[in-house]
Design a protein around this motif. Structure first.
Motif, mmCIF file in Angstrom:
data_model
loop_
_atom_site.group_PDB
_atom_site.id
_atom_site.type_symbol
_atom_site.label_atom_id
_atom_site.label_comp_id
_atom_site.label_asym_id
_atom_site.label_seq_id
_atom_site.Cartn_x
_atom_site.Cartn_y
_atom_site.Cartn_z
ATOM 1 N N GLY A 123 0.826 -1.195 0.000
ATOM 2 C CA GLY A 123 0.000 0.000 0.000
ATOM 3 C C GLY A 123 0.860 1.244 0.000
ATOM 4 N N VAL A 124 0.334 2.314 -0.580
ATOM 5 C CA VAL A 124 1.035 3.590 -0.609
ATOM 6 C C VAL A 124 0.067 4.698 -0.220
ATOM 7 C CG1 VAL A 124 2.718 2.915 -2.351
ATOM 8 C CG2 VAL A 124 0.562 3.901 -3.061
ATOM 9 N N SER A 125 0.606 5.745 0.382
ATOM 10 C CA SER A 125 -0.178 6.923 0.720
ATOM 11 C C SER A 125 -0.181 7.864 -0.471
ATOM 12 C CB SER A 125 0.429 7.624 1.930
ATOM 13 O OG SER A 125 -0.203 8.860 2.147
ATOM 14 N N LEU A 126 -1.300 8.522 -0.702
ATOM 15 C CA LEU A 126 -1.394 9.448 -1.821
ATOM 16 C C LEU A 126 -1.182 10.898 -1.402
ATOM 17 C CD1 LEU A 126 -4.323 7.843 -3.796
ATOM 18 C CD2 LEU A 126 -1.887 7.592 -4.151
ATOM 19 N N LEU A 127 -0.691 11.123 -0.163
ATOM 20 C CA LEU A 127 -0.352 12.479 0.255
ATOM 21 C C LEU A 127 0.945 12.902 -0.428
ATOM 22 C CD1 LEU A 127 -1.078 12.588 4.075
ATOM 23 C CD2 LEU A 127 -2.244 13.808 2.276
ATOM 24 N N PRO A 128 1.062 14.170 -0.792
ATOM 25 C CA PRO A 128 2.299 14.606 -1.447
ATOM 26 C C PRO A 128 3.481 14.580 -0.485
ATOM 27 C CG PRO A 128 0.887 16.482 -1.016
ATOM 28 C CD PRO A 128 0.099 15.255 -0.646
ATOM 29 N N GLN A 129 4.640 14.286 -1.026
ATOM 30 C CA GLN A 129 5.867 14.300 -0.244
ATOM 31 C C GLN A 129 6.404 15.725 -0.193
ATOM 32 O OE1 GLN A 129 7.462 11.634 1.174
ATOM 33 N NE2 GLN A 129 5.781 10.305 0.603
ATOM 34 N N VAL A 130 6.912 16.134 0.949
ATOM 35 C CA VAL A 130 7.536 17.455 1.055
ATOM 36 C C VAL A 130 9.028 17.251 0.828
ATOM 37 C CG1 VAL A 130 7.968 19.424 2.545
ATOM 38 C CG2 VAL A 130 5.777 18.255 2.648
ATOM 39 N N ARG A 131 9.526 17.841 -0.252
ATOM 40 C CA ARG A 131 10.930 17.711 -0.631
ATOM 41 C C ARG A 131 11.495 19.086 -0.935
ATOM 42 N NH1 ARG A 131 12.316 13.079 1.273
ATOM 43 N NH2 ARG A 131 11.094 11.377 0.502
ATOM 44 N N ARG A 132 12.755 19.114 -1.229
ATOM 45 C CA ARG A 132 13.418 20.341 -1.608
ATOM 46 C C ARG A 132 12.772 20.905 -2.873
ATOM 47 N NH1 ARG A 132 19.803 20.278 -2.308
ATOM 48 N NH2 ARG A 132 19.804 22.155 -3.528
ATOM 49 N N THR A 133 12.594 22.206 -2.918
ATOM 50 C CA THR A 133 11.951 22.833 -4.067
ATOM 51 C C THR A 133 12.794 23.985 -4.575
ATOM 52 O OG1 THR A 133 10.736 24.455 -2.767
ATOM 53 C CG2 THR A 133 9.690 22.312 -3.075
ATOM 54 N N TYR A 134 12.287 24.672 -5.579
ATOM 55 C CA TYR A 134 12.967 25.834 -6.134
ATOM 56 C C TYR A 134 12.478 27.130 -5.496
ATOM 57 C CZ TYR A 134 14.753 22.645 -9.617
ATOM 58 O OH TYR A 134 15.377 21.612 -10.231
ATOM 59 N N ALA A 135 11.945 27.063 -4.287
ATOM 60 C CA ALA A 135 11.514 28.266 -3.580
ATOM 61 C C ALA A 135 12.746 29.080 -3.191
ATOM 62 C CB ALA A 135 10.719 27.888 -2.330
ATOM 63 N N PRO A 174 -7.889 1.332 -5.273
ATOM 64 C CA PRO A 174 -7.932 2.254 -4.131
ATOM 65 C C PRO A 174 -8.197 1.473 -2.846
ATOM 66 C CG PRO A 174 -9.910 2.476 -5.468
ATOM 67 C CD PRO A 174 -9.013 1.514 -6.172
ATOM 68 N N GLY A 175 -7.685 1.960 -1.745
ATOM 69 C CA GLY A 175 -7.898 1.270 -0.472
ATOM 70 C C GLY A 175 -6.922 0.130 -0.284
ATOM 71 N N SER A 176 -7.338 -0.853 0.506
ATOM 72 C CA SER A 176 -6.475 -1.989 0.838
ATOM 73 C C SER A 176 -7.023 -3.279 0.244
ATOM 74 C CB SER A 176 -6.382 -2.143 2.352
ATOM 75 O OG SER A 176 -5.826 -0.994 2.920
ATOM 76 N N TYR A 177 -6.148 -4.266 0.143
ATOM 77 C CA TYR A 177 -6.565 -5.573 -0.352
ATOM 78 C C TYR A 177 -7.190 -6.378 0.775
ATOM 79 C CZ TYR A 177 -4.452 -5.134 -4.905
ATOM 80 O OH TYR A 177 -4.158 -4.734 -6.175
#
Length: 121
Positions: free
Chosen positions: A14-26, A68-71
């Motif tokens: 399973g994987v989470s669909l929340l975005p990862q916070v990573r280094r950006t070009y800010a 979607p969801g779990s098996y």
């Protein structure tokens, strides 16, 4: 065990669909703002990698299933139904992990009706 069968290794994750916070070009010193709904949606994937036991020239086969969801037991039976069409007419020895859905009554009853499939742990 039939020696003219495909040996297939099955696993699910399973994987989470929340975005990862990573280094950006800010600009340096300014934290970027990521806006998203905090629903914490999840997706699951089952993958099966198969090798033919007696004929290495046939190559490896990879098939996978997303949902979607779990098996659960019903979801895994759906995966095996699709695997049946993928390996149509071939014998399959399925090596599985210790997930409880693999050992449920419904799964054992479904597998008992299948002449093309043998389960191994």
């Amino acid at each position: 065990m039939n020696t003219r069968a495909w040996i297939v290794f099955l696993d699910e994750s399973g994987v989470s669909l929340l975005p990862q916070v990573r280094r950006t070009y800010a600009p340096r010193g300014r934290t970027p703002l990521l806006r998203h709904r905090l629903n914490w949606k999840r997706a699951s994937m089952a993958g099966a990698l198969g090798y033919h036991a007696t004929d290495p020239t046939r190559g490896a086969r990879l098939c996978f299933h997303l949902k979607p969801g779990s098996y659960d037991t019903a979801g895994l039976i759906e995966v095996l139904e699709q695997m049946k069409t993928f390996y149509r007419g071939e014998r399959v020895v399925l090596v599985r992990d210790g997930l409880s859905a693999h050992r449920s009554r419904a799964m054992r009853a479904w597998v008992a009706e299948q002449d093309w499939l043998t389960l191994e742990r």
